[in-house]
Design a protein around this motif. Structure first.
Motif, PDB file in Angstrom:
ATOM      1  N   SER A  61       0.875  -1.205  -0.201  1.00 23.65           N
ATOM      2  CA  SER A  61       0.104   0.067  -0.090  1.00 23.65           C
ATOM      3  C   SER A  61       0.797   1.311  -0.089  1.00 23.65           C
ATOM      4  O   SER A  61       2.091   1.225   0.383  1.00 23.65           O
ATOM      5  N   SER A  62       0.281   2.357  -0.541  1.00 24.04           N
ATOM      6  CA  SER A  62       1.048   3.574  -0.210  1.00 24.04           C
ATOM      7  C   SER A  62       0.479   4.567   0.458  1.00 24.04           C
ATOM      8  O   SER A  62      -0.860   4.572   0.850  1.00 24.04           O
ATOM      9  N   ARG A  63       1.276   5.703   0.822  1.00 20.98           N
ATOM     10  CA  ARG A  63       0.628   6.808   1.670  1.00 20.98           C
ATOM     11  C   ARG A  63       0.361   7.791   0.652  1.00 20.98           C
ATOM     12  O   ARG A  63      -0.244   9.091   1.392  1.00 20.98           O
ATOM     13  N   MET A  64       0.275   7.831  -0.456  1.00 19.51           N
ATOM     14  CA  MET A  64      -0.240   8.711  -1.441  1.00 19.51           C
ATOM     15  C   MET A  64      -1.290   8.611  -2.130  1.00 19.51           C
ATOM     16  O   MET A  64      -1.577   7.600  -2.582  1.00 19.51           O
ATOM     17  N   LEU A  65      -2.399   9.525  -1.915  1.00 19.04           N
ATOM     18  CA  LEU A  65      -3.495   9.622  -2.877  1.00 19.04           C
ATOM     19  C   LEU A  65      -3.135  10.303  -4.203  1.00 19.04           C
ATOM     20  O   LEU A  65      -2.422  11.036  -4.253  1.00 19.04           O
ATOM     21  N   ALA A  66      -3.950  10.145  -5.261  1.00 17.16           N
ATOM     22  CA  ALA A  66      -3.843  10.888  -6.615  1.00 17.16           C
ATOM     23  C   ALA A  66      -5.101  11.519  -6.698  1.00 17.16           C
ATOM     24  O   ALA A  66      -5.958  11.047  -6.524  1.00 17.16           O
ATOM     25  N   MET A  67      -5.039  12.694  -7.360  1.00 22.92           N
ATOM     26  CA  MET A  67      -6.104  13.411  -7.870  1.00 22.92           C
ATOM     27  C   MET A  67      -5.980  14.021  -9.204  1.00 22.92           C
ATOM     28  O   MET A  67      -5.061  14.651  -9.514  1.00 22.92           O
ATOM     29  N   LEU A  68      -6.994  13.904  -9.920  1.00 20.77           N
ATOM     30  CA  LEU A  68      -6.997  14.225 -11.150  1.00 20.77           C
ATOM     31  C   LEU A  68      -8.104  15.324 -11.515  1.00 20.77           C
ATOM     32  O   LEU A  68      -9.254  14.567 -11.435  1.00 20.77           O
ATOM     33  N   VAL A  69      -7.764  16.410 -11.634  1.00 16.38           N
ATOM     34  CA  VAL A  69      -8.910  17.647 -11.863  1.00 16.38           C
ATOM     35  C   VAL A  69      -9.123  17.677 -13.348  1.00 16.38           C
ATOM     36  O   VAL A  69      -8.030  17.768 -14.306  1.00 16.38           O
ATOM     37  N   LEU A  70     -10.230  18.380 -13.721  1.00 15.78           N
ATOM     38  CA  LEU A  70     -10.528  18.789 -15.130  1.00 15.78           C
ATOM     39  C   LEU A  70      -9.923  19.934 -15.634  1.00 15.78           C
ATOM     40  O   LEU A  70      -9.361  20.023 -16.573  1.00 15.78           O
ATOM     41  N   ASP A  71      -9.496  21.055 -14.694  1.00 21.41           N
ATOM     42  CA  ASP A  71      -8.895  22.239 -15.202  1.00 21.41           C
ATOM     43  C   ASP A  71      -8.173  22.936 -13.900  1.00 21.41           C
ATOM     44  O   ASP A  71      -8.945  23.753 -13.046  1.00 21.41           O
ATOM     45  N   MET A  72      -6.928  22.824 -13.520  1.00 19.63           N
ATOM     46  CA  MET A  72      -6.352  23.414 -12.648  1.00 19.63           C
ATOM     47  C   MET A  72      -6.089  24.804 -12.587  1.00 19.63           C
ATOM     48  O   MET A  72      -5.961  25.553 -11.717  1.00 19.63           O
ATOM     49  N   ALA A  73      -6.500  25.418 -13.700  1.00 19.67           N
ATOM     50  CA  ALA A  73      -6.586  26.893 -13.925  1.00 19.67           C
ATOM     51  C   ALA A  73      -7.780  27.587 -13.335  1.00 19.67           C
ATOM     52  O   ALA A  73      -7.801  28.634 -13.131  1.00 19.67           O
ATOM     53  N   ASN A  74      -8.738  26.662 -13.276  1.00 21.98           N
ATOM     54  CA  ASN A  74      -9.931  26.962 -12.385  1.00 21.98           C
ATOM     55  C   ASN A  74     -10.075  27.010 -11.085  1.00 21.98           C
ATOM     56  O   ASN A  74      -9.680  26.029 -10.449  1.00 21.98           O
ATOM     57  N   PRO A  75      -9.923  28.274 -10.312  1.00 18.79           N
ATOM     58  CA  PRO A  75      -9.882  28.184  -9.065  1.00 18.79           C
ATOM     59  C   PRO A  75     -10.864  27.348  -8.217  1.00 18.79           C
ATOM     60  O   PRO A  75     -10.454  26.885  -6.984  1.00 18.79           O
ATOM     61  N   PHE A  76     -12.002  27.063  -8.844  1.00 18.38           N
ATOM     62  CA  PHE A  76     -12.693  26.092  -8.144  1.00 18.38           C
ATOM     63  C   PHE A  76     -12.067  24.724  -7.827  1.00 18.38           C
ATOM     64  O   PHE A  76     -12.048  24.078  -6.848  1.00 18.38           O
ATOM     65  N   ALA A  78      -9.071  24.128  -7.701  1.00 14.87           N
ATOM     66  CA  ALA A  78      -7.866  24.528  -6.800  1.00 14.87           C
ATOM     67  C   ALA A  78      -8.369  24.295  -5.372  1.00 14.87           C
ATOM     68  O   ALA A  78      -7.865  23.807  -4.264  1.00 14.87           O
ATOM     69  N   ALA A  79      -9.729  24.882  -5.060  1.00 16.07           N
ATOM     70  CA  ALA A  79     -10.281  24.811  -3.820  1.00 16.07           C
ATOM     71  C   ALA A  79     -10.698  23.405  -3.336  1.00 16.07           C
ATOM     72  O   ALA A  79     -10.578  22.906  -2.364  1.00 16.07           O
ATOM     73  N   VAL A  80     -11.223  22.603  -4.525  1.00 20.31           N
ATOM     74  CA  VAL A  80     -11.441  21.148  -4.189  1.00 20.31           C
ATOM     75  C   VAL A  80     -10.282  20.443  -3.987  1.00 20.31           C
ATOM     76  O   VAL A  80     -10.321  19.612  -2.805  1.00 20.31           O
ATOM     77  N   ALA A  81      -9.369  20.741  -4.459  1.00 19.03           N
ATOM     78  CA  ALA A  81      -7.834  19.983  -3.962  1.00 19.03           C
ATOM     79  C   ALA A  81      -7.411  20.339  -2.952  1.00 19.03           C
ATOM     80  O   ALA A  81      -6.915  19.555  -2.038  1.00 19.03           O
ATOM     81  N   LYS A  82      -7.718  21.696  -2.313  1.00 25.48           N
ATOM     82  CA  LYS A  82      -7.361  21.865  -0.909  1.00 25.48           C
ATOM     83  C   LYS A  82      -8.263  21.016   0.017  1.00 25.48           C
ATOM     84  O   LYS A  82      -7.603  20.943   1.267  1.00 25.48           O
ATOM     85  N   GLY A  83      -9.447  21.175  -0.289  1.00 22.86           N
ATOM     86  CA  GLY A  83     -10.243  20.219   0.803  1.00 22.86           C
ATOM     87  C   GLY A  83      -9.934  18.877   0.817  1.00 22.86           C
ATOM     88  O   GLY A  83      -9.762  18.315   1.895  1.00 22.86           O
ATOM     89  N   LEU A  97      -1.075  15.371  -7.331  1.00 23.03           N
ATOM     90  CA  LEU A  97      -2.044  16.133  -8.454  1.00 23.03           C
ATOM     91  C   LEU A  97      -1.726  15.960  -9.783  1.00 23.03           C
ATOM     92  O   LEU A  97      -0.569  16.391 -10.161  1.00 23.03           O
ATOM     93  N   GLY A  98      -2.633  15.901 -10.639  1.00 21.76           N
ATOM     94  CA  GLY A  98      -2.687  15.959 -12.089  1.00 21.76           C
ATOM     95  C   GLY A  98      -3.738  16.696 -12.662  1.00 21.76           C
ATOM     96  O   GLY A  98      -4.986  16.890 -12.182  1.00 21.76           O
ATOM     97  N   ASN A  99      -3.437  17.339 -13.839  1.00 20.15           N
ATOM     98  CA  ASN A  99      -4.537  18.032 -14.676  1.00 20.15           C
ATOM     99  C   ASN A  99      -4.733  17.565 -15.819  1.00 20.15           C
ATOM    100  O   ASN A  99      -3.716  17.794 -16.686  1.00 20.15           O
ATOM    101  N   SER A 100      -5.899  17.118 -16.241  1.00 20.76           N
ATOM    102  CA  SER A 100      -6.338  16.745 -17.512  1.00 20.76           C
ATOM    103  C   SER A 100      -6.375  17.920 -18.304  1.00 20.76           C
ATOM    104  O   SER A 100      -6.454  17.595 -19.554  1.00 20.76           O
ATOM    105  N   SER A 220     -19.666  27.048 -25.849  1.00 19.84           N
ATOM    106  CA  SER A 220     -18.130  27.390 -25.941  1.00 19.84           C
ATOM    107  C   SER A 220     -17.400  26.052 -25.846  1.00 19.84           C
ATOM    108  O   SER A 220     -17.921  25.293 -25.147  1.00 19.84           O
ATOM    109  N   ALA A 221     -16.348  25.920 -26.601  1.00 21.45           N
ATOM    110  CA  ALA A 221     -15.345  24.929 -26.568  1.00 21.45           C
ATOM    111  C   ALA A 221     -14.718  24.674 -25.239  1.00 21.45           C
ATOM    112  O   ALA A 221     -14.392  23.698 -24.950  1.00 21.45           O
ATOM    113  N   ARG A 222     -14.551  25.830 -24.449  1.00 19.25           N
ATOM    114  CA  ARG A 222     -13.912  25.771 -23.080  1.00 19.25           C
ATOM    115  C   ARG A 222     -14.692  26.508 -22.091  1.00 19.25           C
ATOM    116  O   ARG A 222     -15.589  27.388 -22.353  1.00 19.25           O
ATOM    117  N   LEU A 223     -14.322  26.421 -20.793  1.00 18.18           N
ATOM    118  CA  LEU A 223     -15.023  26.850 -19.655  1.00 18.18           C
ATOM    119  C   LEU A 223     -13.908  27.842 -19.104  1.00 18.18           C
ATOM    120  O   LEU A 223     -13.595  27.686 -17.895  1.00 18.18           O
TER     121      LEU A 223
END
Length: 342
Positions: A61-76, A78-83, A97-100, A220-223
């Protein structure tokens, strides 16, 4: 480059077995205090750093969780990752942390990388709405939790916000202010979040006895802010402009606000704007932005807690759950409270 010090060298200098050193590192309560102190003194003196990858192979087992977010440029996000990070830290874990960036290719890359790193579990907001990208971690039996995406509990744990209700709150507010020409500025409609907010907007129209075609859709193509500016320019070219817009997130709304400001269109007198997410910048805009608030940090924390529960040693009784949080409308200066539209 100096060669890394091995655990065997620590054992030799401390005059103990390799197993004793391992116990000092992982199960110190099993080692006599005097021996623990001697081993730790050697570790400090020679600068030994244990190999986390080797520890994972032994412990499974590992002591690391991984998190992949939809858009790290969106402050929303960033706040999810902080929680999520706060919950992980309280459990003695870390978060990778990874950003798709909304790319299915980037999503595949990161999920494959997380699997190779033998992470404890993955928090993911999928860019690939089919779920195919999760195959690699599923094959390796790595637990995962959907974040900002509701899935049936039979398919796994998820934490999301009721975006249909969020869309209803936004457009109901505009209709109550007297607006009848309303435009929904969306991101890619392939994303469930954008579709749900649109469904909520239509529900508000029906509630008011208005037809679905009373809501104009601009996709729109992007958010992001640039897409909001582009959408604003498209609105300015319409033969009959809307009197109000509901945007799928705050970045789009801030872009629309910029486009209106540059064109001399007064907000909220000439155009009311509602955003979504209530990021920090929403309240600080030149015209403070009315927005549908989503509890981002609470979402991240709840998702991480579900994942930690599922990956605990005593997780045999874990049951998948779908947690749906409620949005809240925050009214500010970008919308009208009185009927000034027709």
């Amino acid at each position: 480059m100096a060669q890394a010090v091995s655990i065997k060298e620590v054992a030799r200098l401390a005059g103990v077995s390799v197993g004793t050193v391992s116990n000092v590192l992982n199960r110190p309560e099993k080692v006599a205090e005097e021996t623990r102190d001697r081993v730790r003194a050697v570790i400090e003196r020679i600068g030994f750093v244990r190999s986390e990858s080797a520890r994972q192979l032994r412990a499974g087992s590992s002591r690391m969780l991984a998190m992949l977010v939809l858009d790290m440029a969106n402050p929303f996000f960033a706040a999810v990752a902080k929680g999520a990070e706060a919950a992980a830290r309280e459990a003695g874990l870390g978060v990778m942390l990874g950003n798709s960036a909304g790319s299915t290719a980037e999503e595949d890359y990161y999920l494959s990388l997380f699997a190779e790193q033998r992470v404890r579990g993955v928090l993911v907001t999928p860019a690939d709405t089919t779920g195919r990208g999760l195959g690699d971690i599923e094959r390796r039996s790595i637990p995962y939790v959907h974040v900002d995406r509701e899935v049936p509990a039979a398919e796994g744990c998820s934490v999301s916000v009721d975006d249909v209700m969020g869309g209803t709150l936004a457009v109901r507010h505009l209709l109550d202010a007297g607006h009848r020409r309303v435009t929904y500025i969306s991101g890619p409609m392939r994303l469930p979040q954008c579709r749900d907010r649109h469904a909520g907007a239509l529900a508000a129209l029906r509630e008011a006895g208005l037809p679905d075609d009373a809501l104009h859709l601009v996709e729109s193509a992007r958010l992001d802010v640039a897409s909001g500016i582009d959408a604003g320019a498209r609105l300015l070219g319409l033969p009959e402009r809307p009197t109000a817009v509901f945007c799928a997130n705050d970045l789009l709304a801030l872009g629309v606000l910029q486009a209106m400001y540059a064109a001399g269109v007064r907000v909220p007198r000439d155009l009311a704007i509602v955003g979504y997410d209530d990021i920090e910048f929403a309240a600080a805009a030149v015209v403070p932005l009315t927005s549908v608030r989503r509890p981002a940090q609470r979402m991240g924390r709840a998702a991480a807690e579900l994942l930690i529960e599922e990956t605990a040693e005593d997780a045999d009784d874990h049951r998948h759950r779908s947690v749906v949080l409620q949005p809240e409308l925050v009214v500010r200066g970008s919308t009208l409270r009185t009927s000034q539209s027709g």
